[in-house]
Write a protein that holds these residues in place. Structure first.
Motif, PDB file in Angstrom:
ATOM      1  N   PHE A   1      39.752  30.734  38.295  1.00 47.25           N
ATOM      2  CA  PHE A   1      39.820  32.318  38.979  1.00 47.25           C
ATOM      3  C   PHE A   1      40.626  32.247  40.120  1.00 47.25           C
ATOM      4  N   VAL A   2      41.092  30.974  40.564  1.00 45.78           N
ATOM      5  CA  VAL A   2      42.057  30.893  41.701  1.00 45.78           C
ATOM      6  C   VAL A   2      43.546  31.235  41.133  1.00 45.78           C
ATOM      7  N   THR A   3      43.697  30.792  40.027  1.00 41.24           N
ATOM      8  CA  THR A   3      44.879  30.962  39.123  1.00 41.24           C
ATOM      9  C   THR A   3      45.044  32.768  39.251  1.00 41.24           C
ATOM     10  N   CYS A   4      43.876  33.286  38.578  1.00 37.84           N
ATOM     11  CA  CYS A   4      43.932  34.575  38.437  1.00 37.84           C
ATOM     12  C   CYS A   4      44.254  35.439  39.621  1.00 37.84           C
TER      13      CYS A   4
ATOM     14  N   ILE B   1      46.510  29.798  49.177  1.00 42.20           N
ATOM     15  CA  ILE B   1      45.715  30.554  48.035  1.00 42.20           C
ATOM     16  C   ILE B   1      45.331  29.447  46.999  1.00 42.20           C
ATOM     17  N   PRO B   2      46.417  28.455  46.542  1.00 39.23           N
ATOM     18  CA  PRO B   2      45.864  27.615  45.718  1.00 39.23           C
ATOM     19  C   PRO B   2      44.635  26.793  46.164  1.00 39.23           C
TER      20      PRO B   2
ATOM     21  N   LEU C   1      36.721  36.169  47.910  1.00 42.00           N
ATOM     22  CA  LEU C   1      35.700  37.064  47.233  1.00 42.00           C
ATOM     23  C   LEU C   1      35.696  37.102  45.721  1.00 42.00           C
ATOM     24  N   LEU C   2      36.784  37.404  45.461  1.00 41.90           N
ATOM     25  CA  LEU C   2      37.143  37.651  44.150  1.00 41.90           C
ATOM     26  C   LEU C   2      36.894  36.380  43.303  1.00 41.90           C
ATOM     27  N   VAL C   3      37.201  35.127  43.822  1.00 39.60           N
ATOM     28  CA  VAL C   3      37.162  33.558  43.338  1.00 39.60           C
ATOM     29  C   VAL C   3      35.548  33.268  43.338  1.00 39.60           C
ATOM     30  N   LEU C   4      34.852  33.675  44.344  1.00 39.42           N
ATOM     31  CA  LEU C   4      33.377  33.775  44.424  1.00 39.42           C
ATOM     32  C   LEU C   4      32.680  34.439  43.367  1.00 39.42           C
TER      33      LEU C   4
END
Length: 237
Positions: free
Chosen positions: A85-88, A108-109, A52-55
């Motif tokens: 954003f995935v890295t974040c 996750i990655p 959700l954060l990445v989206l």
């Protein structure tokens, strides 16, 4: 390309993201992590929040630059934004939920390769305003996360007889006593194995299709037919 507030149907965006066009139940996207890490509600919730954060971040960013990126480099630019954003999200999990990060591992990655995220960036965020892109990302992310949590709850409940086990990995010591134990002498162990994820996902998709068919039947107009009774009259001379 831009859109006005009047041209965006936020109700349709909400229903599509949560139900009618759910990325997991209808589009069948992102199934690899969905099936791999949903052994418990905790794992499912952790991956759902990260997705959700990445989206949200990627859709908002893509919408902001939609008029400044040439078509020839559009997809590479979107992938770079998503990867950022995935890295974040990965760094945040390493900092605050390290043990859960270790459990989720490579998945996750691999959010970078989730077709649902790239699909929303290309099909929606790149054509709409930041507000519409945020709402679309929120609904799609919630729809995906809810399916994750439902599948995780189904597998955890019938696979090991508990719910919310290991919640302290996500919410800290405050959630150490959140586990609910329903039974210990009846466990469907196959649900905790990879094949169990396919069985559980199949049941959830079948349930959605049955509910959709039931709602369609209820919405059909009811045709009331009235039978005319004919009377036979006997005439005598």
């Amino acid at each position: 390309m831009s859109d006005s507030a009047a041209s965006v149907d936020y109700r349709k965006i909400t229903l599509d993201g949560l139900w009618h066009n759910n990325p997991a139940l209808v589009q069948l996207l992102g199934l690899c992590p969905l099936l791999a890490v949903t052994g418990t509600v905790t794992n499912a919730l952790g991956l759902g929040l990260a997705t959700l954060l990445v989206l949200l971040g990627s859709s908002f960013s893509v919408s902001l630059i939609r008029n400044h990126v040439p078509a020839s480099v559009r997809l590479p630019a979107f992938v770079m934004i998503i990867a950022s954003f995935v890295t974040c999200a990965e760094l945040l999990m390493q900092a605050f939920t390290y043990e859960l990060y270790l459990i989720l591992g490579i998945f996750i990655p691999l959010i970078v390769t989730n077709c649902a995220i790239l699909g929303r960036a290309d099909a929606f965020a790149s054509k709409h305003s930041p507000l519409a892109a945020l709402i679309d990302a929120l609904m799609v992310g919630l729809g995906f996360a809810l399916v994750l949590i439902l599948l995780g709850a189904l597998r955890e409940l019938f696979g090991q007889g508990t719910l919310f086990s290991g919640m302290d990995l996500l919410f800290g010591p405050l959630a150490a006593n959140w586990q609910i134990t329903f039974f210990t002498d009846f466990q469907v162990l196959i649900l905790m194995l990879p094949p169990g994820a396919f069985f559980g996902m199949g049941l959830i998709i079948a349930g959605k299709n049955l509910l959709d068919n039931h709602l369609k039947e209820r919405q059909k107009p009811q045709i009331i037919t009235s039978d005319k009774t004919s009377r036979r009259v006997r005439v005598t001379n």
